[in-house]
Design a protein around this motif. Structure first.
Motif, PDB file in Angstrom:
ATOM      1  N   TYR A 119     -33.920  -4.286  11.552  1.00 55.15           N
ATOM      2  CA  TYR A 119     -32.949  -3.658  10.569  1.00 55.15           C
ATOM      3  C   TYR A 119     -31.708  -3.237  11.554  1.00 55.15           C
ATOM      4  CZ  TYR A 119     -36.526  -3.721   6.972  1.00 55.15           C
ATOM      5  OH  TYR A 119     -37.490  -4.130   5.996  1.00 55.15           O
TER       6      TYR A 119
ATOM      7  N   TYR B 177     -28.064  -7.051   9.833  1.00 46.81           N
ATOM      8  CA  TYR B 177     -29.159  -6.896   8.788  1.00 46.81           C
ATOM      9  C   TYR B 177     -28.116  -6.212   7.700  1.00 46.81           C
ATOM     10  CZ  TYR B 177     -32.354  -5.668   5.279  1.00 46.81           C
ATOM     11  OH  TYR B 177     -33.298  -5.563   4.326  1.00 46.81           O
TER      12      TYR B 177
ATOM     13  N   GLY C 232     -36.482   6.065   4.389  1.00 54.28           N
ATOM     14  CA  GLY C 232     -36.222   4.722   4.764  1.00 54.28           C
ATOM     15  C   GLY C 232     -34.843   4.481   4.234  1.00 54.28           C
TER      16      GLY C 232
ATOM     17  N   GLY D  37     -32.093   3.699   5.967  1.00 54.11           N
ATOM     18  CA  GLY D  37     -31.032   2.791   6.382  1.00 54.11           C
ATOM     19  C   GLY D  37     -29.731   3.258   6.867  1.00 54.11           C
TER      20      GLY D  37
ATOM     21  N   TRP E 244     -26.666   6.898   0.757  1.00 52.85           N
ATOM     22  CA  TRP E 244     -26.749   7.998  -0.205  1.00 52.85           C
ATOM     23  C   TRP E 244     -26.061   9.255   0.133  1.00 52.85           C
ATOM     24  CZ3 TRP E 244     -29.499   8.687  -5.087  1.00 52.85           C
ATOM     25  CH2 TRP E 244     -29.882   7.410  -5.824  1.00 52.85           C
TER      26      TRP E 244
ATOM     27  N   PHE F 269     -42.450   5.335   7.073  1.00 53.55           N
ATOM     28  CA  PHE F 269     -43.138   6.019   6.094  1.00 53.55           C
ATOM     29  C   PHE F 269     -44.616   6.126   6.250  1.00 53.55           C
ATOM     30  CE2 PHE F 269     -45.170   5.799   1.860  1.00 53.55           C
ATOM     31  CZ  PHE F 269     -44.296   6.296   1.081  1.00 53.55           C
TER      32      PHE F 269
END
Ligand SMILES: C[S@@+](CC[C@H](N)C(=O)[O-])C[C@H]1O[C@@H](n2cnc3c(N)ncnc32)[C@H](O)[C@@H]1O
Length: 197
Positions: free
Chosen positions: A4, A8, A52, A54, A58, A95
């Motif tokens: 990631y 990506y 998670g 990234g 948000w 997680f």
């Protein structure tokens, strides 16, 4: 192993011809999740946890909606931490090892968007009780199941039925209220029958 990394996120989030999702869709999802949490809590949200996360897309959206919100992102990507860890408040974690972070919680809104279908069974089962413990209001858990048709990253995508996710989430103490939203255990106990999906 899947990376990631910057390439990506460029591929899936920025490349004009190939990206999935838009800023407008994210803004609508965030508005929905914030409104749901605030209905449940009967006050403005003060905290958000994004598992998670990234690049923590948000984060600025939540801060625009609620400037006072304390946002925390968790992600295992070294790239995401190096690039946005400080400005968007991201800590390194996966997680399955959520509990080892000893996050105080609960958080008014917990987000886990486009993540759980890349998490293996054992890790999913390990992390879910801790996720549920951290939900003070609602959780926005966006997951694609084997019955869904979707355009997106299929590498490492784990095929699970909707019923499988329902059963795992319920076992952790989460109660569905529709549109990827789940009531945390406390909110669920106070919800009326038809507030539950
Ligand atoms: C498709 S991206 C979604 C990023 C972000 N949630 C969003 O909606 O913009 C998937 C994210 O899941 C993270 N991820 C993958 N495996 C994970 C795991 N086992 N635990 C936590 N995060 C994981 C990746 O690092 C990546 O940031």
């Amino acid at each position: 192993m899947k990376a990631y990394d910057r390439a990506y996120f460029d591929r899936w989030y920025r490349d004009p011809g190939r990206r999935v999702g838009t800023a407008a869709e994210l803004a609508r999802q965030a508005a929905l999740a914030v409104a749901a949490a605030e209905v449940v809590l009967a006050r403005p949200i003060r905290s958000g946890l994004d598992i998670g996360c990234g690049e923590a897309a948000w984060c600025p959206v939540l801060r625009r909606l609620r400037p006072e919100v304390r946002y925390l992102g968790v992600d295992p990507s070294p790239y995401a931490i190096a690039r946005y860890g400080r400005s968007r408040r991201i800590v390194s974690g996966s997680f399955g090892s959520l509990a080892s972070l000893n996050l105080p919680g609960p958080y008014d809104l917990v987000v886990c968007a486009d993540v759980l279908h890349y998490v293996a069974d054992r890790e999913l089962s390990r992390g879910l009780p801790e996720l549920a413990r951290l939900v003070g209001g609602v959780a926005f858990l966006e997951v694609q199941t084997q019955g869904d048709s979707f355009t997106g990253d299929r590498q490492g995508w784990v095929r699970r039925t909707a019923n499988r996710y329902r059963s795992l989430f319920r076992r952790a103490g989460l109660v569905p209220c529709g549109l990827h939203l789940w009531l945390g255990p406390e909110a669920a106990a106070a919800a009326s029958a038809l507030e539950r999906a």
